[in-house]
Design a protein around this motif. Structure first.
Motif, PDB file in Angstrom:
ATOM      1  N   ARG A  86      -9.732   8.188  -6.358  1.00 40.38           N
ATOM      2  CA  ARG A  86      -9.050   8.531  -5.119  1.00 40.38           C
ATOM      3  C   ARG A  86      -8.072   7.424  -4.735  1.00 40.38           C
ATOM      4  NH1 ARG A  86     -10.568  12.810  -2.491  1.00 40.38           N
ATOM      5  NH2 ARG A  86      -9.582  12.055  -0.591  1.00 40.38           N
ATOM      6  N   PHE A  87      -6.902   7.828  -4.276  1.00 42.41           N
ATOM      7  CA  PHE A  87      -5.899   6.865  -3.838  1.00 42.41           C
ATOM      8  C   PHE A  87      -6.439   6.140  -2.608  1.00 42.41           C
ATOM      9  CE2 PHE A  87      -1.928   5.325  -2.053  1.00 42.41           C
ATOM     10  CZ  PHE A  87      -1.216   4.974  -3.192  1.00 42.41           C
ATOM     11  N   PRO A  88      -6.288   4.827  -2.537  1.00 43.78           N
ATOM     12  CA  PRO A  88      -6.860   4.074  -1.412  1.00 43.78           C
ATOM     13  C   PRO A  88      -6.224   4.479  -0.076  1.00 43.78           C
ATOM     14  CG  PRO A  88      -5.425   2.683  -2.736  1.00 43.78           C
ATOM     15  CD  PRO A  88      -5.628   3.939  -3.511  1.00 43.78           C
ATOM     16  N   LEU A  89      -7.073   4.647   0.915  1.00 45.78           N
ATOM     17  CA  LEU A  89      -6.599   5.058   2.236  1.00 45.78           C
ATOM     18  C   LEU A  89      -6.117   3.829   3.001  1.00 45.78           C
ATOM     19  CD1 LEU A  89      -6.339   7.669   3.900  1.00 45.78           C
ATOM     20  CD2 LEU A  89      -8.551   7.143   4.928  1.00 45.78           C
ATOM     21  N   VAL A  90      -5.073   3.203   2.464  1.00 47.31           N
ATOM     22  CA  VAL A  90      -4.494   1.994   3.047  1.00 47.31           C
ATOM     23  C   VAL A  90      -3.056   2.310   3.441  1.00 47.31           C
ATOM     24  CG1 VAL A  90      -3.895  -0.424   2.665  1.00 47.31           C
ATOM     25  CG2 VAL A  90      -5.968   0.530   1.620  1.00 47.31           C
ATOM     26  N   GLN A  91      -2.740   2.110   4.688  1.00 50.00           N
ATOM     27  CA  GLN A  91      -1.433   2.517   5.199  1.00 50.00           C
ATOM     28  C   GLN A  91      -0.272   1.916   4.423  1.00 50.00           C
ATOM     29  OE1 GLN A  91      -0.839   1.726   9.357  1.00 50.00           O
ATOM     30  NE2 GLN A  91       1.010   2.951   9.484  1.00 50.00           N
ATOM     31  N   THR A  92      -0.348   0.615   4.133  1.00 50.42           N
ATOM     32  CA  THR A  92       0.771  -0.026   3.435  1.00 50.42           C
ATOM     33  C   THR A  92       0.964   0.551   2.038  1.00 50.42           C
ATOM     34  OG1 THR A  92      -0.749  -1.800   2.758  1.00 50.42           O
ATOM     35  CG2 THR A  92       0.601  -2.172   4.730  1.00 50.42           C
ATOM     36  N   LYS A  93      -0.146   0.839   1.339  1.00 50.32           N
ATOM     37  CA  LYS A  93      -0.036   1.420  -0.002  1.00 50.32           C
ATOM     38  C   LYS A  93       0.564   2.828   0.052  1.00 50.32           C
ATOM     39  CE  LYS A  93      -3.810  -1.145  -2.232  1.00 50.32           C
ATOM     40  NZ  LYS A  93      -2.957  -1.745  -3.283  1.00 50.32           N
ATOM     41  N   ILE A  94       0.161   3.612   1.039  1.00 50.99           N
ATOM     42  CA  ILE A  94       0.692   4.973   1.180  1.00 50.99           C
ATOM     43  C   ILE A  94       2.165   4.942   1.550  1.00 50.99           C
ATOM     44  CG2 ILE A  94       0.535   7.068   2.581  1.00 50.99           C
ATOM     45  CD1 ILE A  94      -2.489   6.617   2.678  1.00 50.99           C
ATOM     46  N   ILE A  95       2.538   4.020   2.432  1.00 54.94           N
ATOM     47  CA  ILE A  95       3.945   3.878   2.817  1.00 54.94           C
ATOM     48  C   ILE A  95       4.795   3.536   1.601  1.00 54.94           C
ATOM     49  CG2 ILE A  95       5.556   2.376   4.068  1.00 54.94           C
ATOM     50  CD1 ILE A  95       3.557   2.308   6.365  1.00 54.94           C
ATOM     51  N   ASP A  96       4.299   2.621   0.772  1.00 53.14           N
ATOM     52  CA  ASP A  96       5.049   2.238  -0.430  1.00 53.14           C
ATOM     53  C   ASP A  96       5.094   3.378  -1.443  1.00 53.14           C
ATOM     54  OD1 ASP A  96       5.533  -0.251   0.617  1.00 53.14           O
ATOM     55  OD2 ASP A  96       3.833  -1.205  -0.377  1.00 53.14           O
ATOM     56  N   PHE A  97       3.982   4.098  -1.623  1.00 52.02           N
ATOM     57  CA  PHE A  97       3.926   5.188  -2.603  1.00 52.02           C
ATOM     58  C   PHE A  97       4.948   6.271  -2.281  1.00 52.02           C
ATOM     59  CE2 PHE A  97       2.396   9.119  -4.451  1.00 52.02           C
ATOM     60  CZ  PHE A  97       1.952   8.744  -5.709  1.00 52.02           C
ATOM     61  N   PHE A  98       5.045   6.648  -1.013  1.00 57.27           N
ATOM     62  CA  PHE A  98       5.950   7.725  -0.612  1.00 57.27           C
ATOM     63  C   PHE A  98       7.307   7.217  -0.124  1.00 57.27           C
ATOM     64  CE2 PHE A  98       1.735   9.719  -0.207  1.00 57.27           C
ATOM     65  CZ  PHE A  98       1.952  10.876  -0.941  1.00 57.27           C
ATOM     66  N   LEU A 155      -1.103  13.274  -7.649  1.00 50.05           N
ATOM     67  CA  LEU A 155       0.059  12.838  -8.427  1.00 50.05           C
ATOM     68  C   LEU A 155      -0.320  11.723  -9.395  1.00 50.05           C
ATOM     69  CD1 LEU A 155       2.787  12.827  -5.612  1.00 50.05           C
ATOM     70  CD2 LEU A 155       2.704  14.364  -7.581  1.00 50.05           C
ATOM     71  N   THR A 156      -1.110  10.781  -8.924  1.00 51.04           N
ATOM     72  CA  THR A 156      -1.529   9.671  -9.778  1.00 51.04           C
ATOM     73  C   THR A 156      -2.392  10.160 -10.937  1.00 51.04           C
ATOM     74  OG1 THR A 156      -1.502   8.172  -7.861  1.00 51.04           O
ATOM     75  CG2 THR A 156      -2.711   7.434  -9.829  1.00 51.04           C
ATOM     76  N   GLY A 159      -0.270  11.769 -13.501  1.00 52.64           N
ATOM     77  CA  GLY A 159       0.745  10.892 -14.081  1.00 52.64           C
ATOM     78  C   GLY A 159       2.155  11.154 -13.600  1.00 52.64           C
ATOM     79  N   ALA A 160       2.313  11.631 -12.375  1.00 48.59           N
ATOM     80  CA  ALA A 160       3.637  11.935 -11.842  1.00 48.59           C
ATOM     81  C   ALA A 160       3.974  11.009 -10.677  1.00 48.59           C
ATOM     82  CB  ALA A 160       3.704  13.395 -11.379  1.00 48.59           C
ATOM     83  N   ASP A 161       5.274  10.754 -10.506  1.00 50.73           N
ATOM     84  CA  ASP A 161       5.760   9.995  -9.352  1.00 50.73           C
ATOM     85  C   ASP A 161       6.120  10.957  -8.228  1.00 50.73           C
ATOM     86  OD1 ASP A 161       5.567   7.527 -10.675  1.00 50.73           O
ATOM     87  OD2 ASP A 161       7.565   7.771 -11.562  1.00 50.73           O
ATOM     88  N   PHE A 162       6.056  10.458  -7.004  1.00 52.29           N
ATOM     89  CA  PHE A 162       6.424  11.306  -5.863  1.00 52.29           C
ATOM     90  C   PHE A 162       7.944  11.418  -5.766  1.00 52.29           C
ATOM     91  CE2 PHE A 162       7.876  11.591  -1.444  1.00 52.29           C
ATOM     92  CZ  PHE A 162       7.375  12.844  -1.118  1.00 52.29           C
ATOM     93  N   SER A 279       7.518  14.928  -8.653  1.00 57.48           N
ATOM     94  CA  SER A 279       7.229  16.159  -7.916  1.00 57.48           C
ATOM     95  C   SER A 279       6.626  15.844  -6.554  1.00 57.48           C
ATOM     96  CB  SER A 279       6.274  17.046  -8.722  1.00 57.48           C
ATOM     97  OG  SER A 279       5.112  16.335  -9.109  1.00 57.48           O
ATOM     98  N   ASN A 280       6.409  16.906  -5.785  1.00 56.20           N
ATOM     99  CA  ASN A 280       5.754  16.778  -4.482  1.00 56.20           C
ATOM    100  C   ASN A 280       4.561  17.734  -4.442  1.00 56.20           C
ATOM    101  OD1 ASN A 280       6.902  19.301  -4.142  1.00 56.20           O
ATOM    102  ND2 ASN A 280       8.289  18.685  -2.502  1.00 56.20           N
TER     103      ASN A 280
END
Length: 345
Positions: A86-98, A155-156, A159-162, A279-280
């Motif tokens: 599971r993708f970590p529920l960390v705001q900074t990581k989510i902000i960077d990912f998207f 997505l992770t 193997g896809a990027d957002f 993809s999204n």
């Protein structure tokens, strides 16, 4: 799509099967023996399956051996919910990912203001064509982080990027090839008001105000999407995005999510969207076929292609009110102004 009157010939030629066995073959999913040209036979158990009844749907007969879900030993069969990181529920990581714009300014108020203005105008022009609605994000910022984390997980894992836009990669179709004028029979033009609604959705996503959707993992369907709050009819759910390529370059592609962008009178100019690398959330929304009453009952989205400011785009739009917790499905076998499945690859 083959008609029911067409000769029934199995999609895969099997050396030990006779013509009579082809005639007796029925799809294990829908029970129908029609559309014989799209009946795929398992190389192990010899049972038949329509290409469009499989999940995920198959665009064409696979090259080499093919095994049904019961006989398959592929890695996808062995995916377990507990093994998905599971993708970590960390705001900074989510902000960077998207790649969310770091700003405290919200566009939610703009949505409500636009809705109020639109409501007043519709009261006076109720007979006009119904307009598309921008999605309404969940009010709780923490819940929006959970929604984005669920998409980042899917997505992770795949193997896809957002990406929330059509992308044009060197060696594929250039942006100049995306010309709605090439569409056979023409393509409907998105109105000014609906274009504003679509742009508002894009702006909200850039601010981290995502559509109220949750990506979940199902042992049978794989990653799939559920509504995380009630969604009104005519709401824009998302745009179908990915790399744009020529259909002729992808005719033997094994991708299960390729979407038609332009079905041109000149086949060499037909384009598809390939979401395998960028993809999204649209990639994880499942399609259904409309050959059965159960399929028609499931459908709560429609897939529509539009000319948006001179560029062909594909939108997934709610075709009825959707309840919280309801899984999203759009029709693979729609006709007229909806997605033409005879061109689905």
């Amino acid at each position: 799509m083959a008609s029911s009157a067409a000769p029934r010939v199995a999609a895969r030629r099997r050396t030990r099967a006779t013509k009579r066995e082809y005639d007796d073959t029925c799809c294990e999913e829908c029970g129908s023996g029609e559309f014989g040209s799209e009946l795929l036979l398992c190389d192990h158990c010899d049972r038949g399956f329509h290409l469009f009844c499989l999940r995920p749907i198959l665009p064409s007969v696979p090259v080499g051996s093919w095994f049904c879900h019961s006989c398959s030993s592929s890695s996808s069969k062995n995916i377990n919910k507990t093994t998905i990181p599971r993708f970590p529920l960390v705001q900074t990581k989510i902000i960077d990912f998207f790649r969310i714009q770091r700003s405290s300014q919200s566009v939610c108020q703009d949505i409500h203001q636009k809705k109020r203005r639109r409501a007043r105008s519709l009261a006076l022009t109720s007979k006009k064509k119904r307009r598309l609605l921008p999605f309404t994000p969940s009010e709780d910022p923490a819940r929006r982080l959970e929604q984005m984390a669920s998409l980042a997980t899917a997505l992770t894992t795949t193997g896809a990027d957002f990406s929330n836009d059509l992308t044009y990669i060197h060696g594929m179709a250039p942006k100049s090839a995306n010309r709605p004028a090439y569409e056979k029979g023409g393509m409907q033009v998105l109105s000014k008001e609906d274009t504003e609604a679509l742009n508002l959705c894009k702006t909200m996503m850039k601010k981290g105000e995502c559509p109220p959707l949750m990506v979940v993992f199902d042992p049978l369907e794989g990653f799939t999407v559920e509504a995380d709050k009630c969604i009104k009819d005519m709401t824009i759910i998302t745009e179908y995005v990915g790399d744009v390529d020529y259909l002729k370059s992808r005719e033997n592609d094994d991708g299960d999510s390729i979407m038609t962008l332009i079905s041109a009178a000149n086949a060499s100019k037909s384009l598809v969207i390939c979401p395998d690398k960028r993809s999204n959330i649209a990639r994880f929304i499942n399609g259904i076929n409309n050959h059965t009453p159960e399929g028609r009952k499931k459908q709560n989205l429609k897939c529509v292609r539009f000319d948006v400011d001179g560029e062909a785009r594909v939108l997934l739009v709610a075709n009825r009110d959707i309840s919280k917790g309801e899984r999203l499905y759009y029709d693979y076998n729609a006709y007229e102004n909806e997605y033409p499945t005879e061109h689905f690859v």
